[in-house]
Design a protein around this motif. Structure first.
Motif, PDB file in Angstrom:
ATOM      1  N   GLU A   4       1.393  -2.843   5.153  1.00  0.00           N
ATOM      2  CA  GLU A   4       1.280  -1.453   4.720  1.00  0.00           C
ATOM      3  C   GLU A   4       0.318  -1.333   3.535  1.00  0.00           C
ATOM      4  O   GLU A   4      -0.504  -0.423   3.485  1.00  0.00           O
ATOM      5  CB  GLU A   4       2.660  -0.935   4.321  1.00  0.00           C
ATOM      6  CG  GLU A   4       3.589  -0.702   5.478  1.00  0.00           C
ATOM      7  CD  GLU A   4       3.472   0.705   6.011  1.00  0.00           C
ATOM      8  OE1 GLU A   4       3.804   1.659   5.289  1.00  0.00           O
ATOM      9  OE2 GLU A   4       3.024   0.846   7.163  1.00  0.00           O
TER      10      GLU A   4
ATOM     11  N   PHE B 149       1.011   7.986   4.644  1.00  0.00           N
ATOM     12  CA  PHE B 149       2.132   7.217   4.117  1.00  0.00           C
ATOM     13  C   PHE B 149       3.195   8.172   3.578  1.00  0.00           C
ATOM     14  O   PHE B 149       2.924   8.917   2.631  1.00  0.00           O
ATOM     15  CB  PHE B 149       1.675   6.276   3.006  1.00  0.00           C
ATOM     16  CG  PHE B 149       0.712   5.222   3.467  1.00  0.00           C
ATOM     17  CD1 PHE B 149       1.179   3.992   3.929  1.00  0.00           C
ATOM     18  CD2 PHE B 149      -0.654   5.460   3.462  1.00  0.00           C
ATOM     19  CE1 PHE B 149       0.287   3.021   4.362  1.00  0.00           C
ATOM     20  CE2 PHE B 149      -1.548   4.493   3.894  1.00  0.00           C
ATOM     21  CZ  PHE B 149      -1.074   3.273   4.359  1.00  0.00           C
TER      22      PHE B 149
ATOM     23  N   THR C  31      -3.180   0.526  13.531  1.00  0.00           N
ATOM     24  CA  THR C  31      -1.864   1.127  13.322  1.00  0.00           C
ATOM     25  C   THR C  31      -1.141   1.353  14.645  1.00  0.00           C
ATOM     26  O   THR C  31       0.063   1.096  14.756  1.00  0.00           O
ATOM     27  CB  THR C  31      -1.973   2.467  12.570  1.00  0.00           C
ATOM     28  OG1 THR C  31      -2.771   3.382  13.327  1.00  0.00           O
ATOM     29  CG2 THR C  31      -2.608   2.265  11.218  1.00  0.00           C
TER      30      THR C  31
END
Length: 234
Positions: free
Chosen positions: A16, A142, A222
């Motif tokens: 991340e 995020f 992703t």
């Protein structure tokens, strides 16, 4: 069971975090493309746009004031649309907004090339609105508890948090209190530097194509890896 501070240090360099560096660098690159190949429009700096929208009228720059308002509206629209898409379509893809950013950058590059034809040195205002929309969407990549946890282009906030972390470290904490914010800030700065150097070599639409490529790679990562083997797999 791992200690909380150990987990926090590991999180500084996990998948991340690495993705956040790439996307922050992308935001810096996009900002450089917009600033270097336009009349000085901001697509990542809404504080500056807000001041320009108000103070432009005091400096006989009404056109720039209107443009700043348009950029703010496009940025907010990007946040709203990306947030809505997350709720409706991307429940299984926490970083789905990168797809919207990629599409916006690709359309902006194509539109700019079409508008300028044989003289594509600069980026037209209409493509810049699309870019601002894409940057707004990017900032929703995020989330934690429904709120943005990593504001990719909000450099002021990042520096404030980094400064607070430095104070905590000096008062008995450790490097994990500030290093993550520094790496995010450095990534944005590196992206801006890369964009500045690239602006000396290629036209505006080519910079948008480069940004599209970076965003496409991040989107593929992703969708094909992180969302399958990262947060959703836990």
């Amino acid at each position: 069971m791992p200690k909380p501070d150990v987990d926090r240090k590991k999180a500084l360099f996990d998948a991340e975090a690495r993705l956040s560096w790439v996307l922050a660098g992308l935001a810096g690159l996009i900002g450089a493309a917009a600033f270097a190949h336009t009349a000085g429009y901001f697509v990542t700096f809404m504080t500056g746009n807000t001041e320009r929208a108000i103070l432009g009228y005091f400096r006989d720059e009404a056109d720039m004031a209107v443009a700043a308002l348009g950029l703010i509206a496009a940025f907010v629209a990007g946040v709203v649309v990306a947030s809505w898409c997350r709720r409706r379509y991307w429940a299984g893809h926490p970083h789905g907004p990168t797809l919207l950013t990629t599409v916006c950058l690709a359309v902006a590059a194509g539109t700019d090339l079409a508008l300028y034809g044989g003289n594509p040195a600069d980026i037209d205002f209409v493509p810049i609105l699309l870019v601002a929309f894409g940057v707004g969407a990017l900032n929703t990549s995020f989330l934690a508890n429904g709120e943005v946890s990593v504001p990719l282009s909000y450099v002021t906030g990042t520096l404030v948090k980094m400064g607070q972390g430095i104070e905590r470290h000096a008062s008995g904490g450790d490097y994990a209190d500030w290093l993550g914010y520094f790496l995010l800030y450095a990534s944005f700065g590196f992206g801006a530097l890369a964009g500045g150097l690239l602006s000396l070599l290629v036209a505006g639409w080519a910079m948008l194509v480069t940004a599209t490529g970076v965003s496409l790679v991040a989107t593929g990562y992703t969708y094909l890896h992180l969302d399958r083997h990262g947060p959703l797999a836990e």
